[in-house]
Design an enzyme around this catalytic site. Structure first.
Site, PDB file in Angstrom:
ATOM      1  N   GLU A 106       2.277   0.438   4.104  1.00  0.00           N
ATOM      2  CA  GLU A 106       2.358  -0.858   4.774  1.00  0.00           C
ATOM      3  C   GLU A 106       2.166  -1.948   3.726  1.00  0.00           C
ATOM      4  O   GLU A 106       1.747  -1.683   2.593  1.00  0.00           O
ATOM      5  CB  GLU A 106       1.278  -0.981   5.853  1.00  0.00           C
ATOM      6  CG  GLU A 106      -0.140  -0.984   5.310  1.00  0.00           C
ATOM      7  CD  GLU A 106      -1.159  -1.447   6.343  1.00  0.00           C
ATOM      8  OE1 GLU A 106      -0.765  -2.005   7.374  1.00  0.00           O
ATOM      9  OE2 GLU A 106      -2.360  -1.271   6.085  1.00  0.00           O
ATOM     10  N   GLU A 129       0.836  -1.201   0.000  1.00  0.00           N
ATOM     11  CA  GLU A 129       0.000   0.000   0.000  1.00  0.00           C
ATOM     12  C   GLU A 129       0.873   1.253   0.000  1.00  0.00           C
ATOM     13  O   GLU A 129       1.789   1.377   0.808  1.00  0.00           O
ATOM     14  CB  GLU A 129      -0.909   0.016   1.230  1.00  0.00           C
ATOM     15  CG  GLU A 129      -1.934  -1.110   1.229  1.00  0.00           C
ATOM     16  CD  GLU A 129      -2.990  -0.941   2.319  1.00  0.00           C
ATOM     17  OE1 GLU A 129      -4.119  -1.431   2.116  1.00  0.00           O
ATOM     18  OE2 GLU A 129      -2.698  -0.331   3.369  1.00  0.00           O
ATOM     19  N   ARG A 135      -1.336 -10.981   2.558  1.00  0.00           N
ATOM     20  CA  ARG A 135      -2.462 -11.899   2.356  1.00  0.00           C
ATOM     21  C   ARG A 135      -3.190 -11.494   1.088  1.00  0.00           C
ATOM     22  O   ARG A 135      -2.853 -10.489   0.466  1.00  0.00           O
ATOM     23  CB  ARG A 135      -3.430 -11.781   3.536  1.00  0.00           C
ATOM     24  CG  ARG A 135      -3.809 -10.326   3.765  1.00  0.00           C
ATOM     25  CD  ARG A 135      -4.913 -10.133   4.740  1.00  0.00           C
ATOM     26  NE  ARG A 135      -4.923  -8.804   5.313  1.00  0.00           N
ATOM     27  CZ  ARG A 135      -5.462  -7.727   4.775  1.00  0.00           C
ATOM     28  NH1 ARG A 135      -6.043  -7.806   3.584  1.00  0.00           N
ATOM     29  NH2 ARG A 135      -5.421  -6.568   5.372  1.00  0.00           N
TER      30      ARG A 135
HETATM   31  P1  ADP Z   1      -4.390   0.456   8.249  1.00  0.00           P
HETATM   32  O1  ADP Z   1      -3.372  -0.513   8.725  1.00  0.00           O
HETATM   33  O2  ADP Z   1      -5.360   0.828   9.309  1.00  0.00           O
HETATM   34  O3  ADP Z   1      -4.968   0.033   6.947  1.00  0.00           O
HETATM   35  P2  ADP Z   1      -2.841   2.412   6.749  1.00  0.00           P
HETATM   36  O4  ADP Z   1      -1.490   2.837   7.173  1.00  0.00           O
HETATM   37  O5  ADP Z   1      -2.925   1.475   5.620  1.00  0.00           O
HETATM   38  O6  ADP Z   1      -3.566   1.813   8.016  1.00  0.00           O
HETATM   39  O7  ADP Z   1      -3.721   3.721   6.453  1.00  0.00           O
HETATM   40  C1  ADP Z   1      -5.118   3.648   6.252  1.00  0.00           C
HETATM   41  C2  ADP Z   1      -5.600   4.860   5.479  1.00  0.00           C
HETATM   42  O8  ADP Z   1      -5.262   6.069   6.153  1.00  0.00           O
HETATM   43  C3  ADP Z   1      -4.991   5.016   4.112  1.00  0.00           C
HETATM   44  O9  ADP Z   1      -5.667   4.253   3.140  1.00  0.00           O
HETATM   45  C4  ADP Z   1      -5.136   6.506   3.856  1.00  0.00           C
HETATM   46  O10 ADP Z   1      -6.456   6.821   3.506  1.00  0.00           O
HETATM   47  C5  ADP Z   1      -4.897   7.103   5.228  1.00  0.00           C
HETATM   48  N1  ADP Z   1      -3.470   7.457   5.417  1.00  0.00           N
HETATM   49  C6  ADP Z   1      -2.530   6.661   5.924  1.00  0.00           C
HETATM   50  N2  ADP Z   1      -1.333   7.288   5.980  1.00  0.00           N
HETATM   51  C7  ADP Z   1      -1.528   8.530   5.489  1.00  0.00           C
HETATM   52  C8  ADP Z   1      -0.695   9.685   5.327  1.00  0.00           C
HETATM   53  N3  ADP Z   1       0.584   9.670   5.684  1.00  0.00           N
HETATM   54  N4  ADP Z   1      -1.227  10.793   4.797  1.00  0.00           N
HETATM   55  C9  ADP Z   1      -2.527  10.839   4.449  1.00  0.00           C
HETATM   56  N5  ADP Z   1      -3.372   9.813   4.614  1.00  0.00           N
HETATM   57  C10 ADP Z   1      -2.896   8.656   5.123  1.00  0.00           C
HETATM   58 MG    MG Z   2      -3.936  -0.277   5.178  1.00  0.00          MG
END
Ligand code: ADP
Ligand code: MG
Ligand code: ADP
Length: 649
Positions: A292, A274, A296
């Site tokens: 991240e 991602e 899976r």
């Molecule tokens: P999770 O493990 O809960 O899926 P993520 O790190 O994948 O967490 O983030 C989930 C969502 O949060 C992303 O899809 C995006 O919409 C938002 N997000 C995460 N990091 C950022 C960032 N640095 N800046 C802006 N939005 C973010």
């Molecule tokens: Mg995520």
């Protein structure tokens, strides 16, 4: 290839895996909890093993029971699906220790990506761009505040063990940091048992673009990107592939970075890397960063399957059983465009509140791919995720795919629980989204126009009235429905729609023509050769009745409740001095005369209407002042029948 596999999951993903296994001639074993004994995945599998109580910790999270079930049923491999034990390295080790194959990556690869801080450090080393920020071990609040300041606001606090958007807080300015930190840590501790957080720069106009990868333990290929920017509560609702506005240069840069990430950890099987993308100035190869890796199969994998023609579950089974990667990078191409919509039992206007209920009716549009774990009659229980189905469309272009999706959602018929279908339908037609101008804030910004449940128009109400009278389904069933058996060709019905009650009068004017009086508006409903028209609109609506609940499916699902005014007359009206005819009918009998003392609940008259006799009861104690009808009278709805003397109180 495996001879038999066990699927350590439930719902749509268990069904999805079973379907491919069946095509490959692999025998499938389902596991199930007490709540799922009659579930679709149990019905589809060749064998099924009961593993415990409804709470996940008593069943789908019981690694020992699942491994025992696999051994007892002769399975050689375990497919974890997503969620539950799919990213649990301890489970992977236990599966392998039992001499079975885990259909997924190694425990080591899962661990490497398990915590967001360690994963970011590892990716930095592998030359994958990561979001600027702090991901150190020192969790001193003052240090974290200084780091946030150094990164520059706005910042995002994230639980290092996080997932599903939990333990995440956006902080706009220094003043809000301390409080946000405390609540993020608290949520992280409760949800993941680990309060540690990292801090990231909050990317402007953020787009979530992820890359599907597939590895054999040494080499990896990517299967292009998915755009998952349409989110509510940091959770995806609509996903598509390819990403709108994607350039070849950006795709190559992201694909290469994702493959580097997978190969850096010796990744085997299907995974997703991602990225967060700064979309404030189009898509540019120096403006994406690793967030991240999900080790899976992902919920939204169908859109990738649709544009590549690859069955990712087939690849998982082939690679896990020792075959080489089924394709080289240069063999993979993109055809057309695909969109997925996640249909949930949730109340959108109430803030996307998850809901439950028994699905009394379920029908999907032709032409859409449907991944579901439920059938009509199944229950969305509070124990598990309230997803009902994923609808996936493949079209030649993005525009065509979005239009087909809008249509497919319009033809989706679900009754018995609230759903997000009308929200999804509005979302796929939202002008910004249609123009490809997406970012993760779109749903939040447009919520006021997207969230309200559509209110039925007079035409839809006319359909509801006819359906309530049994005149709509079964097409031109005028005589069938008994209209002509009825002395008055006028019938009335009381309906409720979204908290509003309204009365409708339906007059049969000729065999296949009804004049519908909605009070302020009148419509004419006609039926020719089995086709219905309301005024001059051809209407391909369907109606479903379940007890008093009536749903009109016409572009949207409009819920109605049919109110039986007689049942109400028996109970209510305590303040009224006059007993009225709740609907047109025949006064069958009268038990009241002037001067008579009556008690609340005494039967004063019997009205015959809708082929039934209904007792009309005194609403209070009192004395009959006058009787305004006689037995044998044909009366209109609302006609006064008996009046009590004014209450001396
Ligand atoms: P999770 O493990 O809960 O899926 P993520 O790190 O994948 O967490 O983030 C989930 C969502 O949060 C992303 O899809 C995006 O919409 C938002 N997000 C995460 N990091 C950022 C960032 N640095 N800046 C802006 N939005 C973010
Ligand atoms: Mg995520
Ligand atoms: P389609 O047009 O997709 O073949 P339908 O005619 O059954 O299928 O239903 C969708 C169309 O019906 C919509 O495009 C819309 O024009 C019309 N429609 C649906 N609901 C309503 C409504 N409440 N009022 C007026 N028109 C409606």
């Amino acid at each position: 290839m495996f001879d038999t596999i066990l699927i350590a999951n439930r719902g749509e993903i268990a069904c999805r895996v079973i379907e491919t296994a069946r095509v490959l001639g692999v025998t499938t074993v389902a596991v199930y909890s007490d709540a799922d004994a009659a579930a679709r995945h149990v019905a589809l599998a060749d064998r099924a093993v009961h593993i415990g109580g409804p709470a996940p910790k008593d069943s789908y999270l019981r690694g020992d029971a699942i491994i025992a079930a696999a051994r007892a049923s002769g399975a050689q491999g375990i497919h974890p699906g997503y969620g539950f034990l799919s990213e649990n390295p301890v489970f992977v080790e236990a599966v392998e220790a039992a001499g079975l194959t885990f259909i997924g990556p190694s425990a080591k690869a899962i661990r490497a990506m398990g915590l967001k801080d360690a994963a970011k450090a590892l990716m930095e080393e592998a030359g994958v761009p990561v979001v600027p920020g702090y991901h150190g071990a020192d969790q001193d609040p003052e240090l974290l505040a200084r780091e946030a300041e150094a990164i520059g606001y706005p910042v995002l606090i994230k639980a290092v063990a996080g997932g599903g958007g939990k333990g995440m807080r956006l902080v706009e300015a220094p003043g809000g940091f301390a409080e946000a930190l405390e609540s993020a840590q608290g949520e992280a501790q409760t949800s993941f048992g680990n309060p540690a957080v990292l801090i990231e720069k909050y990317v402007q106009k953020p787009r979530h673009i992820e890359v599907q990868v597939f590895g054999d333990g040494t080499h990896a290929v990517h299967l292009f990107e998915r755009d998952c920017s349409l989110q509510r509560r940091h959770q995806k609702v609509i996903e598509e592939a390819p990403a709108p506005g994607m350039t070849e240069e950006m795709r190559t840069a992201m694909g290469d970075a994702a493959v580097r990430a997978a190969e850096a950890i010796g990744y085997s099987g299907a995974g997703t890397v991602e990225f967060i993308v700064d979309g404030s100035d189009g898509l540019r190869p120096d403006r994406f960063w690793f967030m991240e890796m999900n080790t899976r199969l992902q919920v939204e994998h169908p859109v990738t399957e649709e544009i590549t023609g690859v069955d990712l579950v087939e690849w998982q089974l082939r690679v896990a059983s020792g075959e080489a990667l089924p394709a080289r990078q240069e063999d993979l191409t993109i055809t057309g465009h695909s969109v997925e919509a996640r249909i949930y039992a949730e109340d959108v206007p109430a803030g996307f509140l998850p809901s439950t209920g028994t699905i009394s009716h379920l029908k999907f549009a032709d032409g859409a791919r449907v991944d579901t774990g439920v059938r009509a009659g199944d229950t969305i229980s509070p124990w598990y995720d309230p997803m009902i189905a994923k609808l996936t469309i493949h079209g030649p272009t993005r525009g065509a795919a979005l239009r087909s999706m809008e249509r497919a959602l319009g033809w989706t018929e679900i009754a018995g629980t609230v759903t997000n279908v009308s929200f999804l339908k509005a979302l796929v037609a939202e002008p910004g989204f249609v123009a490809g101008d997406v970012d993760t804030g779109l749903v939040g910004r447009e919520l006021d126009t997207l969230a309200p449940a559509p209110v039925a128009c007079p035409k839809a109400r006319s359909i509801a009235a006819l359906a309530a009278l049994g005149l709509w389904d079964g097409a031109a069933g005028v005589t069938d429905a008994g209209f002509t058996l009825w002395a008055p060709l006028l019938r009335s019905v009381l309906l409720e729609h979204r908290g509003e009650e309204f009365a409708v009068k339906v007059a049969a004017a000729g065999a296949e023509r009804f004049e519908v009086d909605l009070g302020e508006v009148q419509t004419v409903v006609t039926c020719h050769d089995g086709l219905w028209w309301v005024d001059d609109t051809k209407v391909l609506a369907r109606t479903v009745r379940d007890g008093d609940d009536l749903t009109v499916f016409w572009g949207n699902g409009y819920p109605f409740r049919v109110i039986d005014p007689l049942a109400r007359a028996e109970g209510a009206g305590a303040s009224s001095d006059v007993i009225e005819a709740p609907m047109p009918g025949l006064v069958k009998a009268l038990y009241a005369e002037a001067g008579q003392a009556v008690k609340a609940g005494d039967r004063l008259a019997v009205l015959e209407a809708m082929k039934m006799e209904h007792g009309l009861l005194a609403a209070r104690d009192g004395v009959v002042a006058e009787v305004l009808c006689k037995a044998g009278d044909q009366v209109e709805a609302g006609a006064p029948l008996v009046r009590l003397e004014e209450d001396p109180d």
